[in-house]
Scaffold this motif. Structure first.
Motif, PDB file in Angstrom:
ATOM      1  N   GLU A  75       0.837  -1.189   0.000  1.00 20.68           N
ATOM      2  CA  GLU A  75       0.000   0.000   0.000  1.00 20.68           C
ATOM      3  C   GLU A  75       0.882   1.253   0.000  1.00 20.68           C
ATOM      4  O   GLU A  75       1.966   1.280   0.581  1.00 20.68           O
ATOM      5  CB  GLU A  75      -0.905   0.011   1.232  1.00 20.68           C
ATOM      6  CG  GLU A  75      -1.936  -1.110   1.257  1.00 20.68           C
ATOM      7  CD  GLU A  75      -2.998  -0.940   0.195  1.00 20.68           C
ATOM      8  OE1 GLU A  75      -3.218   0.222  -0.218  1.00 20.68           O
ATOM      9  OE2 GLU A  75      -3.588  -1.934  -0.225  1.00 20.68           O
TER      10      GLU A  75
ATOM     11  N   HIS B 178       0.728   4.101   1.535  1.00 20.63           N
ATOM     12  CA  HIS B 178       1.111   4.734   2.798  1.00 20.63           C
ATOM     13  C   HIS B 178       2.238   3.974   3.485  1.00 20.63           C
ATOM     14  O   HIS B 178       3.045   4.560   4.182  1.00 20.63           O
ATOM     15  CB  HIS B 178      -0.101   4.877   3.727  1.00 20.63           C
ATOM     16  CG  HIS B 178      -0.899   3.634   3.915  1.00 20.63           C
ATOM     17  ND1 HIS B 178      -2.006   3.354   3.159  1.00 20.63           N
ATOM     18  CD2 HIS B 178      -0.748   2.596   4.766  1.00 20.63           C
ATOM     19  CE1 HIS B 178      -2.533   2.201   3.554  1.00 20.63           C
ATOM     20  NE2 HIS B 178      -1.778   1.728   4.508  1.00 20.63           N
ATOM     21  N   TYR B 179       2.306   2.655   3.276  1.00 22.03           N
ATOM     22  CA  TYR B 179       3.416   1.896   3.847  1.00 22.03           C
ATOM     23  C   TYR B 179       4.725   2.262   3.151  1.00 22.03           C
ATOM     24  O   TYR B 179       5.773   2.302   3.787  1.00 22.03           O
ATOM     25  CB  TYR B 179       3.145   0.396   3.724  1.00 22.03           C
ATOM     26  CG  TYR B 179       2.079  -0.099   4.671  1.00 22.03           C
ATOM     27  CD1 TYR B 179       2.337  -0.221   6.033  1.00 22.03           C
ATOM     28  CD2 TYR B 179       0.806  -0.422   4.204  1.00 22.03           C
ATOM     29  CE1 TYR B 179       1.364  -0.654   6.913  1.00 22.03           C
ATOM     30  CE2 TYR B 179      -0.177  -0.849   5.069  1.00 22.03           C
ATOM     31  CZ  TYR B 179       0.099  -0.973   6.424  1.00 22.03           C
ATOM     32  OH  TYR B 179      -0.871  -1.388   7.282  1.00 22.03           O
TER      33      TYR B 179
ATOM     34  N   HIS C 245       5.516   5.145   2.031  1.00 21.97           N
ATOM     35  CA  HIS C 245       5.957   6.421   2.591  1.00 21.97           C
ATOM     36  C   HIS C 245       6.646   6.223   3.936  1.00 21.97           C
ATOM     37  O   HIS C 245       7.689   6.827   4.205  1.00 21.97           O
ATOM     38  CB  HIS C 245       4.770   7.367   2.746  1.00 21.97           C
ATOM     39  CG  HIS C 245       4.033   7.614   1.461  1.00 21.97           C
ATOM     40  ND1 HIS C 245       4.681   7.772   0.250  1.00 21.97           N
ATOM     41  CD2 HIS C 245       2.702   7.727   1.188  1.00 21.97           C
ATOM     42  CE1 HIS C 245       3.794   7.975  -0.707  1.00 21.97           C
ATOM     43  NE2 HIS C 245       2.591   7.951  -0.165  1.00 21.97           N
ATOM     44  N   TRP C 246       6.065   5.379   4.788  1.00 23.85           N
ATOM     45  CA  TRP C 246       6.687   5.122   6.088  1.00 23.85           C
ATOM     46  C   TRP C 246       8.039   4.443   5.900  1.00 23.85           C
ATOM     47  O   TRP C 246       9.007   4.747   6.594  1.00 23.85           O
ATOM     48  CB  TRP C 246       5.782   4.246   6.954  1.00 23.85           C
ATOM     49  CG  TRP C 246       4.559   4.939   7.456  1.00 23.85           C
ATOM     50  CD1 TRP C 246       3.267   4.701   7.099  1.00 23.85           C
ATOM     51  CD2 TRP C 246       4.498   5.990   8.434  1.00 23.85           C
ATOM     52  NE1 TRP C 246       2.416   5.539   7.774  1.00 23.85           N
ATOM     53  CE2 TRP C 246       3.142   6.331   8.606  1.00 23.85           C
ATOM     54  CE3 TRP C 246       5.467   6.673   9.176  1.00 23.85           C
ATOM     55  CZ2 TRP C 246       2.726   7.327   9.480  1.00 23.85           C
ATOM     56  CZ3 TRP C 246       5.047   7.666  10.050  1.00 23.85           C
ATOM     57  CH2 TRP C 246       3.694   7.986  10.192  1.00 23.85           C
TER      58      TRP C 246
ATOM     59  N   ILE D  73       3.814  12.852   6.170  1.00 23.99           N
ATOM     60  CA  ILE D  73       3.487  11.428   6.061  1.00 23.99           C
ATOM     61  C   ILE D  73       2.432  11.038   7.081  1.00 23.99           C
ATOM     62  O   ILE D  73       1.501  10.271   6.772  1.00 23.99           O
ATOM     63  CB  ILE D  73       4.751  10.567   6.223  1.00 23.99           C
ATOM     64  CG1 ILE D  73       5.693  10.785   5.028  1.00 23.99           C
ATOM     65  CG2 ILE D  73       4.390   9.091   6.336  1.00 23.99           C
ATOM     66  CD1 ILE D  73       7.024  10.069   5.152  1.00 23.99           C
TER      67      ILE D  73
ATOM     68  N   TYR E 238      -0.922  12.461   5.838  1.00 23.01           N
ATOM     69  CA  TYR E 238      -1.354  11.727   4.647  1.00 23.01           C
ATOM     70  C   TYR E 238      -1.894  10.353   5.048  1.00 23.01           C
ATOM     71  O   TYR E 238      -2.949   9.921   4.568  1.00 23.01           O
ATOM     72  CB  TYR E 238      -0.185  11.574   3.682  1.00 23.01           C
ATOM     73  CG  TYR E 238      -0.549  10.853   2.400  1.00 23.01           C
ATOM     74  CD1 TYR E 238      -0.968  11.550   1.277  1.00 23.01           C
ATOM     75  CD2 TYR E 238      -0.466   9.459   2.315  1.00 23.01           C
ATOM     76  CE1 TYR E 238      -1.311  10.897   0.106  1.00 23.01           C
ATOM     77  CE2 TYR E 238      -0.802   8.793   1.154  1.00 23.01           C
ATOM     78  CZ  TYR E 238      -1.225   9.512   0.053  1.00 23.01           C
ATOM     79  OH  TYR E 238      -1.568   8.848  -1.100  1.00 23.01           O
ATOM     80  N   SER E 239      -1.191   9.674   5.934  1.00 26.48           N
ATOM     81  CA  SER E 239      -1.581   8.318   6.333  1.00 26.48           C
ATOM     82  C   SER E 239      -2.919   8.298   7.043  1.00 26.48           C
ATOM     83  O   SER E 239      -3.739   7.398   6.835  1.00 26.48           O
ATOM     84  CB  SER E 239      -0.503   7.708   7.241  1.00 26.48           C
ATOM     85  OG  SER E 239       0.718   7.573   6.556  1.00 26.48           O
TER      86      SER E 239
ATOM     87  N   SER F 136      -5.338   7.691   3.661  1.00 31.11           N
ATOM     88  CA  SER F 136      -5.334   6.240   3.531  1.00 31.11           C
ATOM     89  C   SER F 136      -6.671   5.658   3.959  1.00 31.11           C
ATOM     90  O   SER F 136      -7.233   6.032   4.980  1.00 31.11           O
ATOM     91  CB  SER F 136      -4.212   5.642   4.397  1.00 31.11           C
ATOM     92  OG  SER F 136      -2.959   6.106   3.962  1.00 31.11           O
TER      93      SER F 136
ATOM     94  N   LYS G  12      -7.396   3.187   7.283  1.00 29.64           N
ATOM     95  CA  LYS G  12      -6.257   3.821   7.928  1.00 29.64           C
ATOM     96  C   LYS G  12      -5.199   2.765   8.234  1.00 29.64           C
ATOM     97  O   LYS G  12      -5.508   1.631   8.548  1.00 29.64           O
ATOM     98  CB  LYS G  12      -6.700   4.528   9.214  1.00 29.64           C
ATOM     99  CG  LYS G  12      -7.568   5.738   8.932  1.00 29.64           C
ATOM    100  CD  LYS G  12      -7.972   6.438  10.214  1.00 29.64           C
ATOM    101  CE  LYS G  12      -8.850   7.645   9.898  1.00 29.64           C
ATOM    102  NZ  LYS G  12      -9.290   8.351  11.107  1.00 29.64           N
ATOM    103  N   PRO G  13      -3.922   3.147   8.137  1.00 26.99           N
ATOM    104  CA  PRO G  13      -2.851   2.171   8.294  1.00 26.99           C
ATOM    105  C   PRO G  13      -2.778   1.599   9.691  1.00 26.99           C
ATOM    106  O   PRO G  13      -3.108   2.253  10.670  1.00 26.99           O
ATOM    107  CB  PRO G  13      -1.588   2.984   7.978  1.00 26.99           C
ATOM    108  CG  PRO G  13      -1.968   4.386   8.272  1.00 26.99           C
ATOM    109  CD  PRO G  13      -3.419   4.499   7.900  1.00 26.99           C
TER     110      PRO G  13
ATOM    111  N   TYR H  59      -2.617   6.594  16.412  1.00 24.37           N
ATOM    112  CA  TYR H  59      -2.092   5.333  15.922  1.00 24.37           C
ATOM    113  C   TYR H  59      -3.139   4.236  16.060  1.00 24.37           C
ATOM    114  O   TYR H  59      -3.918   4.220  16.996  1.00 24.37           O
ATOM    115  CB  TYR H  59      -0.840   4.918  16.699  1.00 24.37           C
ATOM    116  CG  TYR H  59       0.270   5.900  16.545  1.00 24.37           C
ATOM    117  CD1 TYR H  59       1.252   5.738  15.566  1.00 24.37           C
ATOM    118  CD2 TYR H  59       0.363   7.012  17.377  1.00 24.37           C
ATOM    119  CE1 TYR H  59       2.264   6.658  15.406  1.00 24.37           C
ATOM    120  CE2 TYR H  59       1.372   7.936  17.222  1.00 24.37           C
ATOM    121  CZ  TYR H  59       2.331   7.734  16.235  1.00 24.37           C
ATOM    122  OH  TYR H  59       3.328   8.657  16.090  1.00 24.37           O
TER     123      TYR H  59
END
Length: 204
Positions: free
Chosen positions: A2, A4-5, A7-8, A154, A157-158, A162, A165-166, A202
């Motif tokens: 994905e 967003h992952y 980006h992390w 980031i 954005y996440s 996303s 959500k992540p 989180y």
């Protein structure tokens, strides 16, 4: 994987580079004006990623606007201010030395002009466009601010883009953890948004 992952994972790689750099330059307020080729590379890497991801975020927030219209930092300001007003107040700290950064605080409208953060205008842009004459812009302060700015972007954005959500495993992503756990290099401090506590930001 994905987006967003990705980006992390990119930021984790950047952070590893900062850790290596800290073996040669002590990350201390007395060294904030120290500059080097490696810091120049880190600023360009972070700034370039901000440029791309900020355009992606703006397009998600206001899909009626074409991507080509978000061609610089001045055009990004309105959608961020309109949809993510807390963005400008997000803080990042470095637990190892106690330094705290609010990288986007200076990004605001002053009369009829959009004022860019110092690290963007006199750091990233000077190195990108006038590197041979502005090598001293590749200093530790600009590098840390640029990395902190990327981390804020980031995170936002996440959470806001996303879907779903992540979900992060603390054991795998030790950089991005609630501050009541033991953080490593960069860690979020405050989140002025709909989340009352950092733990709510989180999802585990």
């Amino acid at each position: 994987m994905e987006s967003h992952y990705i980006h992390w994972e990119f930021f984790k790689a950047i952070e590893e580079d900062f850790k290596k750099c800290s073996r040669y330059i002590a990350f201390d307020e007395r060294n904030l004006q120290t500059y080097s080729i490696e810091l120049s590379r880190l600023i360009i890497d972070c700034g370039s990623y901000i440029d791309t991801l900020m355009k992606d975020l703006c397009c998600c927030l206001e899909p009626q606007v074409e991507r080509k219209d978000y061609d610089n930092i001045k055009t990004w300001h309105a959608p961020i201010k309109g949809h993510l007003s807390h963005f400008f107040d997000l803080e990042i700290h470095m637990p190892s030395n106690g330094m705290v950064f609010t990288p986007w605080k200076e990004w605001k409208q002053v009369e009829d002009k959009i004022q860019s953060p110092f690290w963007w205008k006199y750091g990233y842009n000077q190195i990108k466009h006038h590197r041979s004459n502005n090598f001293e812009a590749a200093c530790l302060k600009n590098a840390l601010e640029c990395a902190a700015g990327l981390l804020v972007l980031i995170m936002c954005y996440s959470v806001h883009v996303s879907n779903p959500k992540p979900c992060f495993d603390v054991s795998q992503h030790k950089v991005f953890i609630p501050k009541n756990l033991v953080p490593t290099f960069f860690a979020p401090v405050t989140l002025f948004c709909e989340y009352e506590t950092i733990e709510e930001f989180y999802i585990f």
